[in-house]
Design an enzyme around this catalytic site. Sequence first.
Site, short mmCIF file in Angstrom:
data_model
loop_
_atom_site.label_atom_id
_atom_site.label_comp_id
_atom_site.label_asym_id
_atom_site.label_seq_id
_atom_site.Cartn_x
_atom_site.Cartn_y
_atom_site.Cartn_z
N GLU A 250 -10.78 30.95 5.35
CA GLU A 250 -11.31 30.80 6.71
C GLU A 250 -10.24 31.27 7.68
O GLU A 250 -9.05 31.15 7.39
CB GLU A 250 -11.61 29.32 7.00
N LYS A 252 -7.63 30.86 10.39
CA LYS A 252 -6.89 29.71 10.92
C LYS A 252 -6.71 29.96 12.41
O LYS A 252 -5.95 30.85 12.80
CB LYS A 252 -5.54 29.54 10.24
N ARG A 257 -7.29 20.81 16.86
CA ARG A 257 -8.28 20.29 15.94
C ARG A 257 -9.10 19.21 16.63
O ARG A 257 -8.55 18.37 17.32
CB ARG A 257 -7.55 19.71 14.75
N ARG A 272 -6.33 15.53 16.78
CA ARG A 272 -5.68 15.42 15.48
C ARG A 272 -4.95 14.08 15.35
O ARG A 272 -4.78 13.56 14.26
CB ARG A 272 -4.68 16.57 15.38
N PHE A 342 -15.55 23.74 11.13
CA PHE A 342 -15.20 24.12 9.75
C PHE A 342 -15.49 23.05 8.70
O PHE A 342 -15.28 23.28 7.52
CB PHE A 342 -13.76 24.63 9.64
P1 ATP Z 1 -0.14 23.49 11.95
O1 ATP Z 1 1.18 23.25 12.59
O2 ATP Z 1 -0.14 24.63 10.98
O3 ATP Z 1 -1.29 23.52 12.90
P2 ATP Z 1 -0.82 20.80 11.13
O4 ATP Z 1 0.19 19.90 10.49
O5 ATP Z 1 -1.27 20.51 12.52
O6 ATP Z 1 -0.30 22.29 10.98
P3 ATP Z 1 -2.27 21.40 8.77
O7 ATP Z 1 -3.31 20.62 8.10
O8 ATP Z 1 -1.00 21.55 8.09
O9 ATP Z 1 -2.11 20.80 10.22
O10 ATP Z 1 -2.80 22.86 9.06
C1 ATP Z 1 -4.13 23.07 9.38
C2 ATP Z 1 -4.33 23.03 10.88
O11 ATP Z 1 -4.82 24.27 11.30
C3 ATP Z 1 -5.38 22.01 11.24
O12 ATP Z 1 -4.83 20.77 11.63
C4 ATP Z 1 -6.20 22.68 12.33
O13 ATP Z 1 -5.78 22.23 13.61
C5 ATP Z 1 -5.85 24.12 12.23
N1 ATP Z 1 -6.96 24.97 11.78
C6 ATP Z 1 -7.32 26.13 12.32
N2 ATP Z 1 -8.33 26.70 11.67
C7 ATP Z 1 -8.64 25.88 10.66
C8 ATP Z 1 -9.60 25.93 9.61
N3 ATP Z 1 -10.42 26.94 9.46
N4 ATP Z 1 -9.62 24.89 8.73
C9 ATP Z 1 -8.79 23.86 8.86
N5 ATP Z 1 -7.85 23.77 9.82
C10 ATP Z 1 -7.77 24.75 10.72
#
Ligand code: ATP
Length: 561
Positions: A250, A252, A257, A272, A342
């Site tokens: 998918e 990113k 979130r 988040r 998503f």
């Molecule tokens: P990051 O700093 O990479 O955003 P994170 O610790 O906030 O990391 P992770 O679960 O490690 O969160 O990485 C996935 C993050 O990417 C999710 O929290 C979300 O906000 C974002 N994201 C973007 N597109 C998607 C997707 N298609 N599916 C899931 N998460 C996605």
Amino acid sequence: MPETPFVQLAELGQQLEQTSKRLELTALLADFLQGLAPEELPPAVRLTIGQVFPEWDERALNISWRAVQTVLRNLTDASPAIQEEIYRQAVDGGEAARMLLEQTRSQPIEPPPLTLLEVFHAFEALAETAGKGSQTRKEALLLGLFRRATPVEAKTLVKVISQEMRHGVNEGLMLEAIARAARVKPRLVQRANQLWGDLGEVALTALTRGENGLKQVELRLFRPLKPMLAQTATDLAEAFERHGGHLALEYKLDGARVQIHRQGDQVRIYSRQLADVTGSLPDVVAEVKEALGVEEAIVEGEALAVDQQGRPLPFQHLMRRFRRKHALAETVAEIPVQLHLFDALYLNGKTLLDFPYQDRWQALEAAAGQVKRVRRVIPTTLAEGQAFAEAAFREGHEGVMAKALDSPYTPGVRGKAWLKLKHVVTLDLVIVAADWGYGRRHGWLSNYHLATRDADTGRYLVVGKTFKGLTDPEFEAMTRRLLALEQSRRGSTVFVQPQVVVEVLFNEIQASRQYESGLALRFARIACLREDKLAVEADTLQTLRQLYEQQFDYKGRRGEG
Ligand code: ATP
């Protein structure tokens, strides 16, 4: 039953510090939990792991280290030199408070002894103290508590305030202890916690209603779940290998979130961090009401700020939308937000967490109505995956997510099922100290000590320092912010409470003898502040070790071959 004295929780903390053995820790915790009255269980469980409120609860203590120091000064008569010496010797703020009170207390401890519930209610009162003059009122409330606290109790209070327990009891261990105390299967406790996001309430159910009670735990609308998280992969080949070729890719998106709960006309959106951000996203709320195809749902997606042409805007723009609890019409018009879904966790009475990813996706497709889903493919070859990742990059997105087709949704878990592939690898690290600058940066705290969290012990360990990446106004703002978090000083270094999370770019991870972490980042520079992250969510030492090892898939190790 008489109320449990707070000192029991404080003494438990002391005992927990003496061992790092999992079994001993769980046994100590389980014994303690078994001795508590039902109403004491939720606060006791949370306080033991350094929380006062469940994560989805909006309340926060907001007590500065300065306020704690003022209160301690009120109760002690240590000379500045002695104070300085104690702050130098103590490993953390809690220890400093204990030592100060033990060695330099100027008045006797006031009766009656504190009880666990009283401390919890005092924290509630502190969290609810806001507005004009709240600092003074908070200090008065704190003073009332500390007057009655023994030195170890004061240590525990400070640890809870600074959220730095340092006794190695994390959520996972507490879950085991609850299961042991209630004599129920750990899996049931874990599941209840995933659905409710509150260890305190889970402990209460486990210990008062046992296995049957836990089995009846269900997901609740308008009670946000912790998001499922991703591990980092360095390239697509690795993702294909780790998922055995059964994966979806998918886009990113570099937005925020959002977890959306809907019941008819009622819509709430959680961040988040599980904060309620409904007011900042009126356009998204309206879209969900109008376009989502189901009446009852919990769905997840990314809210993305876009320009007038619909191209993604850098993350900072989106943050402007979140700055206010209620977005103004101008801001909404100026920074449009697009929602891309998503995942679906719950639809019309059915919990989907245990459904495989692919089934959840299909359910989402069927339920989403007119609301967009993120772009995705199920690639059959690596080349097809690569083309998709390149398209994501060309369209201005951060990278791709690689999700295992058969994986359930595991709230709060950073597991192998979701892998993130970014075009540049960055780490989220915590500033634990900073040096006063010289020359042009004179008067600013400008060299930041960046730490990673050791997931086993909860300690923050330095992996590098940098003065690169901030603009002058950002240096100034950061200086003010860090001074407000100050814990102690040594030479030209100011040590601060671990709270500020920054995203850090780097070239390489090296082995290090200089740092206790054993690792050092080469050419670290700050990419941006991660206002949306808490220190406990920073990248862990374990992740860094994994990335360190992965580097050698592509290059040789010194001393080998
Ligand atoms: P990051 O700093 O990479 O955003 P994170 O610790 O906030 O990391 P992770 O679960 O490690 O969160 O990485 C996935 C993050 O990417 C999710 O929290 C979300 O906000 C974002 N994201 C973007 N597109 C998607 C997707 N298609 N599916 C899931 N998460 C996605």
